[in-house]
Scaffold this motif. Structure first.
Motif, mmCIF file in Angstrom:
data_model
loop_
_atom_site.group_PDB
_atom_site.id
_atom_site.type_symbol
_atom_site.label_atom_id
_atom_site.label_comp_id
_atom_site.label_asym_id
_atom_site.label_seq_id
_atom_site.Cartn_x
_atom_site.Cartn_y
_atom_site.Cartn_z
ATOM 1 N N SER A 165 -4.365 10.046 -17.972
ATOM 2 C CA SER A 165 -3.237 10.843 -17.478
ATOM 3 C C SER A 165 -3.653 11.812 -16.384
ATOM 4 C CB SER A 165 -2.594 11.613 -18.639
ATOM 5 O OG SER A 165 -2.136 10.738 -19.638
ATOM 6 N N ASP A 166 -4.730 12.580 -16.636
ATOM 7 C CA ASP A 166 -5.159 13.542 -15.625
ATOM 8 C C ASP A 166 -5.874 12.872 -14.462
ATOM 9 O OD1 ASP A 166 -4.258 16.180 -16.306
ATOM 10 O OD2 ASP A 166 -5.525 16.073 -18.080
ATOM 11 N N ALA A 167 -6.448 11.698 -14.692
ATOM 12 C CA ALA A 167 -7.041 10.962 -13.567
ATOM 13 C C ALA A 167 -5.968 10.618 -12.553
ATOM 14 C CB ALA A 167 -7.725 9.693 -14.078
ATOM 15 N N TRP A 168 -4.793 10.104 -13.048
ATOM 16 C CA TRP A 168 -3.709 9.776 -12.116
ATOM 17 C C TRP A 168 -3.220 11.036 -11.404
ATOM 18 C CZ3 TRP A 168 -5.247 5.333 -13.197
ATOM 19 C CH2 TRP A 168 -5.176 4.727 -14.447
ATOM 20 N N LYS A 169 -3.078 12.112 -12.169
ATOM 21 C CA LYS A 169 -2.538 13.342 -11.593
ATOM 22 C C LYS A 169 -3.452 13.906 -10.504
ATOM 23 C CE LYS A 169 -2.928 17.368 -13.653
ATOM 24 N NZ LYS A 169 -2.785 18.477 -14.625
ATOM 25 N N TYR A 170 -4.734 14.018 -10.816
ATOM 26 C CA TYR A 170 -5.654 14.597 -9.835
ATOM 27 C C TYR A 170 -5.878 13.661 -8.648
ATOM 28 C CZ TYR A 170 -6.818 18.659 -12.676
ATOM 29 O OH TYR A 170 -6.756 19.848 -13.361
ATOM 30 N N TRP A 171 -5.761 12.343 -8.866
ATOM 31 C CA TRP A 171 -5.899 11.400 -7.754
ATOM 32 C C TRP A 171 -4.781 11.607 -6.739
ATOM 33 C CZ3 TRP A 171 -8.988 8.847 -4.930
ATOM 34 C CH2 TRP A 171 -8.578 7.773 -4.149
ATOM 35 N N ASP A 172 -3.567 11.797 -7.233
ATOM 36 C CA ASP A 172 -2.458 12.061 -6.307
ATOM 37 C C ASP A 172 -2.682 13.352 -5.542
ATOM 38 O OD1 ASP A 172 -1.075 9.758 -6.806
ATOM 39 O OD2 ASP A 172 0.372 10.658 -8.204
ATOM 40 N N GLU A 173 -3.209 14.370 -6.225
ATOM 41 C CA GLU A 173 -3.464 15.640 -5.533
ATOM 42 C C GLU A 173 -4.575 15.490 -4.497
ATOM 43 O OE1 GLU A 173 -1.375 18.090 -5.807
ATOM 44 O OE2 GLU A 173 -0.336 16.840 -7.281
ATOM 45 N N ARG A 174 -5.549 14.663 -4.801
ATOM 46 C CA ARG A 174 -6.615 14.419 -3.824
ATOM 47 C C ARG A 174 -6.071 13.675 -2.612
ATOM 48 N NH1 ARG A 174 -11.620 10.694 -3.476
ATOM 49 N NH2 ARG A 174 -13.132 12.016 -2.395
ATOM 50 N N ARG A 175 -5.198 12.695 -2.861
ATOM 51 C CA ARG A 175 -4.581 11.963 -1.754
ATOM 52 C C ARG A 175 -3.715 12.880 -0.898
ATOM 53 N NH1 ARG A 175 -1.013 7.923 -4.089
ATOM 54 N NH2 ARG A 175 -1.003 6.818 -2.105
ATOM 55 N N ALA A 176 -3.161 13.906 -1.526
ATOM 56 C CA ALA A 176 -2.341 14.870 -0.780
ATOM 57 C C ALA A 176 -3.186 15.917 -0.084
ATOM 58 C CB ALA A 176 -1.356 15.551 -1.733
ATOM 59 N N GLY A 177 -4.498 15.916 -0.340
ATOM 60 C CA GLY A 177 -5.386 16.894 0.278
ATOM 61 C C GLY A 177 -5.397 18.232 -0.421
ATOM 62 N N ASN A 178 -4.972 18.261 -1.678
ATOM 63 C CA ASN A 178 -4.856 19.537 -2.394
ATOM 64 C C ASN A 178 -6.082 19.905 -3.218
ATOM 65 O OD1 ASN A 178 -2.258 19.844 -1.391
ATOM 66 N ND2 ASN A 178 -1.311 18.851 -3.159
ATOM 67 N N ILE A 179 -7.013 18.962 -3.423
ATOM 68 C CA ILE A 179 -8.254 19.307 -4.116
ATOM 69 C C ILE A 179 -9.433 18.764 -3.316
ATOM 70 C CG2 ILE A 179 -7.128 19.306 -6.382
ATOM 71 C CD1 ILE A 179 -8.588 16.708 -6.997
ATOM 72 N N SER A 180 -10.567 19.423 -3.471
ATOM 73 C CA SER A 180 -11.760 19.061 -2.700
ATOM 74 C C SER A 180 -12.548 17.956 -3.383
ATOM 75 C CB SER A 180 -12.665 20.295 -2.568
ATOM 76 O OG SER A 180 -13.178 20.663 -3.848
ATOM 77 N N ASP A 181 -13.529 17.411 -2.642
ATOM 78 C CA ASP A 181 -14.408 16.402 -3.224
ATOM 79 C C ASP A 181 -15.182 16.980 -4.397
ATOM 80 O OD1 ASP A 181 -13.546 14.596 -1.373
ATOM 81 O OD2 ASP A 181 -15.351 14.687 -0.120
ATOM 82 N N THR A 182 -15.588 18.240 -4.282
ATOM 83 C CA THR A 182 -16.336 18.884 -5.368
ATOM 84 C C THR A 182 -15.485 18.983 -6.627
ATOM 85 O OG1 THR A 182 -17.653 20.166 -3.800
ATOM 86 C CG2 THR A 182 -17.541 20.990 -6.071
ATOM 87 N N GLU A 183 -14.230 19.351 -6.473
ATOM 88 C CA GLU A 183 -13.328 19.424 -7.626
ATOM 89 C C GLU A 183 -13.101 18.037 -8.220
ATOM 90 O OE1 GLU A 183 -10.327 23.116 -6.729
ATOM 91 O OE2 GLU A 183 -10.283 21.423 -5.322
ATOM 92 N N TRP A 184 -12.932 17.059 -7.376
ATOM 93 C CA TRP A 184 -12.716 15.690 -7.847
ATOM 94 C C TRP A 184 -13.920 15.202 -8.656
ATOM 95 C CZ3 TRP A 184 -9.318 12.300 -9.074
ATOM 96 C CH2 TRP A 184 -9.577 10.937 -9.064
ATOM 97 N N GLN A 185 -15.138 15.499 -8.177
ATOM 98 C CA GLN A 185 -16.341 15.109 -8.907
ATOM 99 C C GLN A 185 -16.461 15.869 -10.222
ATOM 100 O OE1 GLN A 185 -19.367 15.789 -5.967
ATOM 101 N NE2 GLN A 185 -18.720 14.035 -4.715
ATOM 102 N N GLY A 186 -15.976 17.113 -10.243
ATOM 103 C CA GLY A 186 -15.982 17.877 -11.485
ATOM 104 C C GLY A 186 -15.068 17.272 -12.532
ATOM 105 N N VAL A 187 -13.895 16.830 -12.091
ATOM 106 C CA VAL A 187 -12.973 16.149 -13.004
ATOM 107 C C VAL A 187 -13.618 14.855 -13.512
ATOM 108 C CG1 VAL A 187 -10.761 14.955 -13.162
ATOM 109 C CG2 VAL A 187 -10.904 17.151 -11.974
ATOM 110 N N GLN A 188 -14.254 14.126 -12.612
ATOM 111 C CA GLN A 188 -14.909 12.867 -12.966
ATOM 112 C C GLN A 188 -15.953 13.070 -14.058
ATOM 113 O OE1 GLN A 188 -16.195 9.969 -9.798
ATOM 114 N NE2 GLN A 188 -18.231 10.571 -10.477
ATOM 115 N N GLY A 189 -16.714 14.147 -13.965
ATOM 116 C CA GLY A 189 -17.768 14.411 -14.939
ATOM 117 C C GLY A 189 -17.282 15.043 -16.229
ATOM 118 N N GLY A 190 -16.057 15.573 -16.233
ATOM 119 C CA GLY A 190 -15.580 16.290 -17.409
ATOM 120 C C GLY A 190 -14.498 15.603 -18.197
#
Length: 577
Positions: A165-190
């Motif tokens: 669920s949160d993978a889909w949500k944060y992916w859309d935010e990344r596509r929109a440019g609302n989160i950084s690569d560092t934040e995306w990697q943090g979600v990936q690891g957590g």
């Protein structure tokens, strides 16, 4: 209750006779280092373990198998661990659904051809539950299901994360440019921090809850987190209990009946189940000779409130919270009046007896009937000229404004074309459009992949939109959400009406009336049907060839036609022994 004697054991056919073949069976067991006192006159218990180094959900199963063995030995049985096909959602392409029936066939045949008196089925990741259960139902020996259990909550930057669920949500935010690569990697690891299945109410937790509600697990076993010490104790109890089930001759046909299947459907609806529950529950029920239909599931969906406040249908909590709030026994206690509590379970007691003393410890996680998360259940079944055999939608997990919607279709014939288009920021699309992906069903996918949660086009994400109506003959992950209509049957690949749809055609969804139609007149549809050319079969050999020729459509459970209960004998031993 008449108990078996050692001479009645199925394994005695291998080990007891004073003949040459049994001499061979006994001598080969001794080759393994066992004495006759280990395996003679004792229930032989097969532990079917779907562990694999690529199946992240089952990474703790090596240890849990040892717990089961401990329990079997304590109860006076003889445990034998056996590998079973490990099908997981994380690494299998195009989809693990292509192999669910392979696991079912393997399970049935492994039980049938070996000297097993009873089995413990170790599964959890989405397709392993129905695959193992379907095979064991057809084999007919006493069985108990051991669910893998959900993983711990995900965590990043002080926020709880839900797998999928949160993978889909944060992916859309990344596509929109609302989160950084560092934040995306943090979600990936957590987002996935321990062994176990998705900790949202995805397909894994849905299917283990269904097995629990059917009476196939120890009461409430489906809710225990994978790494909780209670899971180890539950595993040992499974080992002890299956030995007693053998002596009691408590076989699946004495547990799985119409009432048990209905209980499973009601509980699924109340939990906020995955849309995949429809396909698997129909297949499991039909293996047991219960002719479950889509219409029955829709009826139960209309009258069963959703009371588990667990993502993605719920808003706030995850499976770990659900367990602390009382787990599945507590939820079932809340809806006890809607269940057939007379149904027998693997405990040798009725469902009603198993629910005695169950309590809810947090009524925001497990809601009372007077305060549901959603007034109806998790799923709705649609029919219309786009899906005459049915389609499913998860109403509670989508924006209510799409419950009644009319808009032009944007049609994609394959996944790569759709994926390319949604990343095109110049795509000519509005929030009223209806995105359509076809040729993604059981035969078209191939294998019925989880492609149905079509990504929101980047052009709309940039405008702030996060949902839109999407249709497909595919499935979607149980952790997914949104206004997604799925499992449209018959599928486009075999000439279903979805194959006739064109970009620009107006589609109308009326969820309250359960209809889904393309507003195209019959004369035009007839002309399109006459011009339709069906694609060539995808497979020419092997498993895919077999799958393509025998798999049924989504509304029939996608089982193989020759494995359903009305196709010859479903239980019994080989004719030549």
């Amino acid at each position: 209750m008449t108990r078996k004697t050692p001479a009645d054991l199925r394994s005695a056919r291998w080990f007891a006779p004073d003949d040459l073949r049994s001499f061979g069976h006994r001598s080969r067991m001794m080759q393994l280092g066992y004495g006759e006192e280990d395996f003679r006159d004792k229930p032989v218990i097969g532990i079917l373990n779907t562990w694999s180094e690529l199946n992240t959900c089952h990474s703790h199963f090596r240890e849990r198998a040892q717990d089961v063995k401990r329990g079997v030995l304590q109860a006076g049985g003889f445990p034998v661990e056996m590998p079973a096909l490990s099908i997981d959602e994380s690494n299998i392409k195009p989809t693990s659904m292509l192999y669910r029936n392979m696991l079912a066939m393997e399970t049935e045949e492994m039980i049938r051809c070996h000297p097993l008196d009873g089995v413990v089925l170790m599964g959890g990741c989405d397709k392993t539950t129905p695959g193992l259960v379907m095979g064991a139902i057809s084999a007919g020996v006493p069985m108990i299901y051991l669910p893998a259990g959900p993983m711990l909550r995900g965590n990043y930057a002080g926020k709880f994360l839900g797998s999928g669920s949160d993978a889909w949500k944060y992916w859309d935010e990344r596509r929109a440019g609302n989160i950084s690569d560092t934040e995306w990697q943090g979600v990936q690891g957590g987002i996935a921090r321990s062994a176990g299945t998705c900790m949202t109410m995805g397909t894994a937790s849905t299917m283990t809850a269904i097995a629990d509600a059917m009476g196939l697990t120890l009461p409430g076993a489906s809710s225990i987190p994978a790494v909780d010490s209670n899971h180890q104790r539950m595993s040992a109890t499974c080992g002890r209990r299956i030995v007693e089930m053998v002596w009691e001759d408590l076989t699946p046909d004495k547990i799985i009946n119409a009432g048990a299947c209905r209980n499973a459907a009601v509980v699924a609806m109340a939990t906020g189940c995955s849309t995949n529950a429809v396909v698997h529950l129909i297949a499991m029920a039909r293996r047991a000779g219960v002719p479950m239909q889509l219409e029955e599931l829709d009826e139960l969906g209309r009258e069963t409130p959703l009371i588990a406040n667990v993502r993605p249908s719920g808003k706030d909590y995850l499976m770990e919270d659900f367990y602390y709030a009382g787990g599945l026994r507590a939820l079932m206690k809340q809806i006890e009046s809607r269940l057939d509590t007379s149904c027998m379970t693997v405990t040798g007691k009725t469902m009603g007896e198993n629910l005695e003393g169950a309590e809810v410890y947090n009524d925001d996680v497990i809601r009372p009937l007077s305060n549901p998360v959603y007034k109806e259940g998790s799923l709705a079944v649609l029919k219309g000229n786009l899906c005459p055999s049915g389609a499913v939608i998860k109403p509670a997990a989508c924006d209510p404004k799409f419950h009644v919607h009319e808009g032009p279709a944007l049609v994609f014939d394959n996944y790569p074309d759709m994926k390319k288009a949604v990343d095109d920021e110049t795509l000519d699309i509005t929030p009223d459009h209806v995105m359509v992906l076809r040729n993604a069903g059981p035969l078209g996918g191939p294998g019925f992949p989880e492609w149905g949660m079509l990504p929101i086009p980047k052009a709309l994400i940039k405008q702030g939109h996060r949902d839109m109506l999407r249709l497909s003959d595919a499935r979607m992950s149980g952790t997914s959400y949104g206004a997604c209509v799925l499992h449209m049957a018959p599928e486009a690949y075999i000439g279903g009406p979805l194959a006739l749809l064109k970009t620009g055609d107006i589609i109308r969804l009326d969820l309250p009336n359960r209809t889904l139609d393309m507003l195209v007149d019959e004369e035009e549809l007839a002309a399109r049907r006459a011009a339709l050319v069906l694609p060539e079969p995808r497979f020419q050999r092997g498993w895919g060839w077999m799958f393509s020729r025998h798999v049924t459509q989504a509304d029939q459970g996608c089982d193989f036609d020759f494995l359903q209960s009305d196709f010859g004998r479903t239980t019994g031993e080989p004719d030549i022994f």
